[in-house]
Design a protein around this motif. Structure first.
Motif, PDB file in Angstrom:
ATOM      1  N   PHE A   1      30.108 -22.683  11.238  1.00  0.00           N
ATOM      2  CA  PHE A   1      31.325 -23.423  11.906  1.00  0.00           C
ATOM      3  C   PHE A   1      30.826 -24.781  12.465  1.00  0.00           C
ATOM      4  O   PHE A   1      29.906 -24.995  13.056  1.00  0.00           O
ATOM      5  CB  PHE A   1      31.602 -22.408  13.120  1.00  0.00           C
ATOM      6  N   ASP A   2      31.769 -25.690  12.114  1.00  0.00           N
ATOM      7  CA  ASP A   2      31.630 -27.087  12.274  1.00  0.00           C
ATOM      8  C   ASP A   2      32.943 -27.837  12.452  1.00  0.00           C
ATOM      9  O   ASP A   2      34.042 -27.159  12.464  1.00  0.00           O
ATOM     10  CB  ASP A   2      30.634 -27.882  11.205  1.00  0.00           C
ATOM     11  N   GLU A   3      32.932 -29.043  13.114  1.00  0.00           N
ATOM     12  CA  GLU A   3      34.084 -29.647  13.371  1.00  0.00           C
ATOM     13  C   GLU A   3      35.109 -30.067  11.960  1.00  0.00           C
ATOM     14  O   GLU A   3      36.450 -29.931  12.162  1.00  0.00           O
ATOM     15  CB  GLU A   3      33.900 -31.057  14.059  1.00  0.00           C
ATOM     16  N   ASN A   4      34.542 -29.848  10.904  1.00  0.00           N
ATOM     17  CA  ASN A   4      35.325 -29.969   9.738  1.00  0.00           C
ATOM     18  C   ASN A   4      35.991 -29.114   9.585  1.00  0.00           C
ATOM     19  O   ASN A   4      37.174 -29.096   8.880  1.00  0.00           O
ATOM     20  CB  ASN A   4      34.167 -30.357   8.411  1.00  0.00           C
ATOM     21  N   LEU A   5      35.683 -27.964   9.718  1.00  0.00           N
ATOM     22  CA  LEU A   5      36.241 -26.592   9.522  1.00  0.00           C
ATOM     23  C   LEU A   5      37.290 -26.284  10.725  1.00  0.00           C
ATOM     24  O   LEU A   5      38.316 -25.752  10.305  1.00  0.00           O
ATOM     25  CB  LEU A   5      35.155 -25.334   9.610  1.00  0.00           C
ATOM     26  N   ARG A   6      37.137 -26.620  11.740  1.00  0.00           N
ATOM     27  CA  ARG A   6      37.881 -26.719  12.854  1.00  0.00           C
ATOM     28  C   ARG A   6      39.317 -27.612  12.580  1.00  0.00           C
ATOM     29  O   ARG A   6      40.393 -26.829  12.693  1.00  0.00           O
ATOM     30  CB  ARG A   6      37.325 -27.044  14.180  1.00  0.00           C
ATOM     31  N   ALA A   7      38.847 -28.746  12.117  1.00  0.00           N
ATOM     32  CA  ALA A   7      40.121 -29.582  11.672  1.00  0.00           C
ATOM     33  C   ALA A   7      41.003 -29.167  10.675  1.00  0.00           C
ATOM     34  O   ALA A   7      42.069 -29.123  10.236  1.00  0.00           O
ATOM     35  CB  ALA A   7      39.592 -30.965  11.457  1.00  0.00           C
ATOM     36  N   ALA A   8      40.121 -28.480   9.760  1.00  0.00           N
ATOM     37  CA  ALA A   8      40.891 -27.829   8.524  1.00  0.00           C
ATOM     38  C   ALA A   8      41.662 -26.591   8.839  1.00  0.00           C
ATOM     39  O   ALA A   8      42.796 -26.513   8.280  1.00  0.00           O
ATOM     40  CB  ALA A   8      39.828 -27.335   7.407  1.00  0.00           C
ATOM     41  N   PHE A   9      41.283 -25.874   9.791  1.00  0.00           N
ATOM     42  CA  PHE A   9      41.936 -24.902  10.214  1.00  0.00           C
ATOM     43  C   PHE A   9      43.339 -25.283  10.559  1.00  0.00           C
ATOM     44  O   PHE A   9      44.300 -24.640  10.197  1.00  0.00           O
ATOM     45  CB  PHE A   9      41.363 -24.199  11.418  1.00  0.00           C
ATOM     46  N   ARG A  10      43.261 -26.008  11.469  1.00  0.00           N
ATOM     47  CA  ARG A  10      44.731 -26.624  12.029  1.00  0.00           C
ATOM     48  C   ARG A  10      45.585 -27.142  11.221  1.00  0.00           C
ATOM     49  O   ARG A  10      46.689 -26.923  10.859  1.00  0.00           O
ATOM     50  CB  ARG A  10      44.618 -27.429  13.351  1.00  0.00           C
ATOM     51  N   GLN A  11      45.016 -28.044  10.122  1.00  0.00           N
ATOM     52  CA  GLN A  11      45.618 -28.736   9.427  1.00  0.00           C
ATOM     53  C   GLN A  11      46.401 -27.807   8.161  1.00  0.00           C
ATOM     54  O   GLN A  11      47.467 -27.799   7.762  1.00  0.00           O
ATOM     55  CB  GLN A  11      44.913 -29.678   8.252  1.00  0.00           C
ATOM     56  N   GLU A  12      45.634 -26.664   7.851  1.00  0.00           N
ATOM     57  CA  GLU A  12      46.139 -25.744   6.910  1.00  0.00           C
ATOM     58  C   GLU A  12      47.463 -24.907   7.534  1.00  0.00           C
ATOM     59  O   GLU A  12      48.487 -24.800   6.706  1.00  0.00           O
ATOM     60  CB  GLU A  12      45.156 -24.406   6.774  1.00  0.00           C
ATOM     61  N   SER A  13      47.484 -24.568   8.660  1.00  0.00           N
ATOM     62  CA  SER A  13      48.398 -24.095   9.387  1.00  0.00           C
ATOM     63  C   SER A  13      49.675 -24.864   9.666  1.00  0.00           C
ATOM     64  O   SER A  13      50.684 -24.409   9.139  1.00  0.00           O
ATOM     65  CB  SER A  13      48.117 -23.246  10.858  1.00  0.00           C
ATOM     66  N   GLU A  14      49.435 -25.985   9.756  1.00  0.00           N
ATOM     67  CA  GLU A  14      50.648 -27.093   9.888  1.00  0.00           C
ATOM     68  C   GLU A  14      51.373 -27.210   8.750  1.00  0.00           C
ATOM     69  O   GLU A  14      52.324 -27.432   8.470  1.00  0.00           O
ATOM     70  CB  GLU A  14      50.059 -28.316  10.714  1.00  0.00           C
ATOM     71  N   LEU A  15      50.492 -27.502   7.753  1.00  0.00           N
ATOM     72  CA  LEU A  15      51.078 -27.813   6.215  1.00  0.00           C
ATOM     73  C   LEU A  15      51.907 -26.528   5.842  1.00  0.00           C
ATOM     74  O   LEU A  15      52.693 -26.820   5.290  1.00  0.00           O
ATOM     75  CB  LEU A  15      49.963 -28.239   5.391  1.00  0.00           C
ATOM     76  N   PHE A  16      51.070 -25.371   6.169  1.00  0.00           N
ATOM     77  CA  PHE A  16      51.833 -23.999   5.741  1.00  0.00           C
ATOM     78  C   PHE A  16      53.223 -23.718   6.276  1.00  0.00           C
ATOM     79  O   PHE A  16      54.530 -23.831   5.651  1.00  0.00           O
ATOM     80  CB  PHE A  16      50.894 -23.142   6.002  1.00  0.00           C
ATOM     81  N   VAL A  17      53.214 -24.177   7.574  1.00  0.00           N
ATOM     82  CA  VAL A  17      54.529 -23.801   8.304  1.00  0.00           C
ATOM     83  C   VAL A  17      55.662 -25.043   7.941  1.00  0.00           C
ATOM     84  O   VAL A  17      56.586 -24.808   7.796  1.00  0.00           O
ATOM     85  CB  VAL A  17      54.177 -23.763   9.912  1.00  0.00           C
ATOM     86  N   ALA A  18      54.931 -26.217   7.932  1.00  0.00           N
ATOM     87  CA  ALA A  18      56.074 -27.304   7.298  1.00  0.00           C
ATOM     88  C   ALA A  18      56.459 -26.994   6.029  1.00  0.00           C
ATOM     89  O   ALA A  18      57.594 -27.534   5.762  1.00  0.00           O
ATOM     90  CB  ALA A  18      55.213 -28.607   7.634  1.00  0.00           C
ATOM     91  N   SER A  19      55.687 -26.583   5.200  1.00  0.00           N
ATOM     92  CA  SER A  19      56.375 -26.254   3.993  1.00  0.00           C
ATOM     93  C   SER A  19      57.533 -25.159   3.951  1.00  0.00           C
ATOM     94  O   SER A  19      58.502 -25.393   3.161  1.00  0.00           O
ATOM     95  CB  SER A  19      55.372 -25.844   2.698  1.00  0.00           C
ATOM     96  N   ILE A  20      57.296 -24.087   4.706  1.00  0.00           N
ATOM     97  CA  ILE A  20      58.262 -23.234   4.913  1.00  0.00           C
ATOM     98  C   ILE A  20      59.727 -23.827   5.561  1.00  0.00           C
ATOM     99  O   ILE A  20      60.876 -23.616   5.136  1.00  0.00           O
ATOM    100  CB  ILE A  20      57.874 -21.976   5.677  1.00  0.00           C
ATOM    101  N   ILE A  21      59.446 -24.595   6.749  1.00  0.00           N
ATOM    102  CA  ILE A  21      60.555 -25.184   7.188  1.00  0.00           C
ATOM    103  C   ILE A  21      61.306 -26.370   6.165  1.00  0.00           C
ATOM    104  O   ILE A  21      62.599 -26.356   6.132  1.00  0.00           O
ATOM    105  CB  ILE A  21      60.289 -25.786   8.322  1.00  0.00           C
TER     106      ILE A  21
END
Length: 732
Positions: A567-587
């Motif tokens: 686990f590192d900060e790159n993975l932390r940032a990717a986690f949040r970016q994934e969820s934001e892009l995913f929900v934004a695509s549905i909306i």
């Protein structure tokens, strides 16, 4: 086109025709079932459902036991409107399958579905016949995010107010925009005054009284072996890109610090590397770091660096401690927001030599990494050291539509400027009194310091006006106490904009409200679609969805580096970016809300793809991928959610099951008793056993089983994911 999500968003925002949101929790994902035309009368069906309740529910929920404070034997199922609040709770439990509890006799699926359909239909009919909208708080303070966005849209000043205003409290459900928790204290009012002064001076372009230094730090565990931002050039690696506000035209400085061990030993100096500083993509300075140590110097353990020259040349000792002392450049900059980028030139696509494992925690802090890549630790931007004028900024163009220096009448220009801005700030037509108050502040400063200084003080007053800081919904003067009434168009405009944009209405929305056209359902739908297509709709994901799905909490979790060394900060940032892009695509695509759970795609970059075991993804850019292995789907497979619902060193079926009950099914479990025993660490004989076995042992206590029986199975369904969202087939 699927209209389900638009309906969901409008309902959640409270965009309804009455004084405050209707209790419309049902019918979002599925329309209420209507009784067949040949169904028996209500009294006959009520009698049939009465028998179901008496057989399966009244055993516990009666006047004598009152389990969970509920006595269904005293409720008239033939007249659900007489106890709608209680029947709503019953309906939620039935829809979630939480009642009757596991281990107790249950009716068959058809009988349960019939009771659910009956209750839904009767409750909806009762609500339609006699709506009880309740009411919102009359004064609703803007939270910190809304205040920041409102300033951005009003004055074209994009400033981070987290250093000016304190964080907002959250209600019991984790949301920080609920009126009853957005309190105001004298200390908070002082902070608003200070923030208004700084923001108004930046917007007008008044030079600060002294040079300041703003520091942007890079986390130690953010690996800088790849291009880290779309704002950094191709062929670069590491560093940082920040959007910095230069208050005026003038000279500024940038100072760089390199990553060190805990003994101040600079890493990655074994070979020369080019470090570039750019402003808005233009190269300001190229530095060369590394490779300047004496030729006979040898790397020494970090624990000795700076303490003794016994293990290396003294010149080398000085170099590895002071190699970044001269990484500073002074340059002229124009006022406004500029992208400051600092990055290394990437010479190799893949590092040479034996691939080294990623390190976290203390091992990384002490590893000298002499032959690896150097990394940036912080960027300090200082200034202005000289002032050449206010500059031509977006905020000045927004504020000064007219100006006495361009031949405009000074008094009329000031009134027109303040009236135009106050209309947006107060979200309503302004009166002469509103403008006169602002003009008093304008005149006080204009007499001594001139036109622009007067406008700045008036703006400062505007930004602390209660009409700006609070959302105020006034009752009609002639309405009877407790009576329902249509919400005004201006209130509807604010409800829409603050839900979808977390900001003030724009001119189009405000004009419709002033003309009285926004109450029309067709106009509302067009506006919702227009606003969702606007870039400002990203705030819906950041604020509402970020709190609902807990993606905001990713920034604060700290997985155990021993249990999860990858686990590192790159993975932390990717986690949040994934969820934001995913929900934004549905909306953005107006997909069904069911896709939040059932979608067969997600968004990943190379770092996240490796974590998920997805092949063929390279680089730091996120792209949509189809999930074909059947392991992940929807938000329940996202590393962000799986991490924030785990403990630092292990998963928790209880936390994950509780999250599903609360956030998806709307049936939160009761609070645990104060003397609940902790989960045992081992089995009865002291032998190591699985988490499932430990929870089974815990549920043997009937007091514990009442809450855990509905939670644990939901959490166990996600046990193939470890505490940071990686796939696993075994535990411990």
């Amino acid at each position: 086109m699927n209209r389900g999500l638009c309906v969901l968003l409008v309902t959640c925002a409270g965009i309804v025709g009455l004084a405050s949101p209707e209790p419309a929790a049902r019918g979002l994902a599925q329309a209420p079932a209507q009784p067949p035309t040949s169904s028996p009368p209500v009294s006959a069906r009520g009698t049939a459902h009465r028998g179901v309740l008496d057989r399966y529910c009244v055993t516990c929920h009666n006047e004598r036991l009152r389990t969970a404070g509920l006595a269904l034997d005293a409720m008239d199922v033939a007249r659900v409107d007489g106890g709608a609040e209680v029947w709503e709770q019953v309906l939620r439990k039935l829809r979630a399958g939480a009642m009757p509890p596991p281990g107790r006799p249950r009716p068959d699926a058809g009988t349960t579905a019939g009771l659910i359909s009956y209750l839904e239909t009767q409750l909806d009919r009762a609500a339609e016949a006699g709506p009880v909208p309740g009411r919102t708080e009359a004064f609703h303070r803007l939270n910190r995010a809304e205040y920041q966005n409102a300033v951005r849209d009003l004055l074209a000043v994009d400033i981070d107010v987290s250093g000016l205003l304190p964080a907002d409290d959250a209600d019991a459900h984790g949301f920080d925009n609920m009126a009853d928790v957005l309190t105001v204290s004298p200390a908070l009012l002082d902070r608003y005054l200070s923030a208004a002064r700084k923001i108004s001076r930046l917007a007008v372009g008044i030079a600060p009284t002294a040079s300041t230094i703003e520091t942007y730090r890079i986390p130690l565990l953010l690996y800088q072996d790849d291009r880290l931002s779309e704002d950094l050039p191709f062929g670069s690696r590491g560093g940082i890109a920040v959007r910095h506000r230069f208050p005026v035209d003038g000279d500024y400085s940038i100072r760089l610090r390199l990553q060190r061990t805990y003994t101040d030993y600079i890493r990655g100096l074994g070979t020369p590397q080019h470090l570039d500083v750019r402003v808005d993509g233009r190269l300001v300075r190229r530095f060369t770091v590394g490779g300047d140590a004496p030729t006979d110097a040898k790397a020494v353990p970090a624990s000795f660096a700076g303490n003794t020259p016994l293990f290396g040349d003294p010149e080398w000792e000085v170099y590895v401690l002071e190699a970044d002392n001269d990484l500073e450049v002074t340059f002229p900059a124009r006022a406004g927001h500029r992208v400051v980028g600092v990055s290394f030139e990437r010479k190799l696509w893949q590092p040479e030599g034996v691939l080294q494992p990623r390190q976290t925690g203390f091992p990384l802090a002490i590893n000298e990494r002499w032959d690896g890549n150097a990394a940036v630790s912080s960027v300090e931007i200082g200034g202005p050291h000289t002032v050449d004028g206010p500059g031509d900024t977006a905020s000045r163009r927004t504020i000064f539509a007219c100006h006495p220096s361009r031949g405009a009448d000074e008094a009329r220009c000031a009134r027109d400027t303040l009236a135009r801005l106050a209309r947006r700030a107060y979200r309503r037509p302004v009166t002469d009194h509103d403008v006169d108050v602002l003009l008093q502040f304008y005149e006080e400063r204009r007499r001594t310091e001139g036109f622009e200084a007067g406008i700045q003080l008036a703006l400062q007053r505007m930004l602390v006006d209660p009409e700006f800081i609070f959302r105020v919904e006034r009752d009609p003067v002639d309405i009877a106490p407790g009576a329902a009434y249509p919400v005004s168009d201006l209130a509807l405009a604010s409800r829409l904009s603050f839900f979808l944009w977390s900001s003030i209405p724009d001119d189009e929305l405000l004009d419709l409200a002033i003309r009285g056209e926004l109450a029309d359902a067709a106009v509302q739908e067009r506006q919702v679609r227009r606003m969702l297509a606007d870039p400002r709709a990203s705030e819906l994901v950041d604020n509402f969805v970020g709190q609902w799905l807990l993606t905001r909490n990713v920034a604060t979790v700290t997985p155990d580096p021993i249990a999860f060394p990858t686990f590192d900060e790159n993975l932390r940032a990717a986690f949040r970016q994934e969820s934001e892009l995913f929900v934004a695509s549905i909306i953005g695509n107006d997909r069904s809300v069911v896709d939040l759970l059932a979608a067969d795609y997600t968004y990943v970059n190379e770092r996240l793809a490796k974590h998920y075991g997805i092949t063929g993804v390279y680089g730091n850019r996120f792209r949509r991928v189809t999930l074909g292995d059947g392991r992940r789907g929807g938000v329940l497979g996202h590393g962000s959610l799986l991490t924030v619902t785990s403990y630092p060193n292990r998963t928790s079926p209880v936390l994950r099951g509780k999250w599903v009950l609360e956030n998806l099914l709307g049936t939160p479990p009761p609070a645990p008793p104060p003397d609940v025993p902790p989960l045992p660490e081992r089995g009865r004989g002291g032998e190591p056993v699985s988490g499932r076995a430990l929870l089974e042992q815990h549920r043997e206590n009937p007091v514990c089983a009442g809450c855990h029986a509905p939670m644990d199975p939901l959490g166990f369904a996600l046990e193939n994911f470890d505490a940071i969202g990686g796939w696993r087939t075994s535990d411990a």
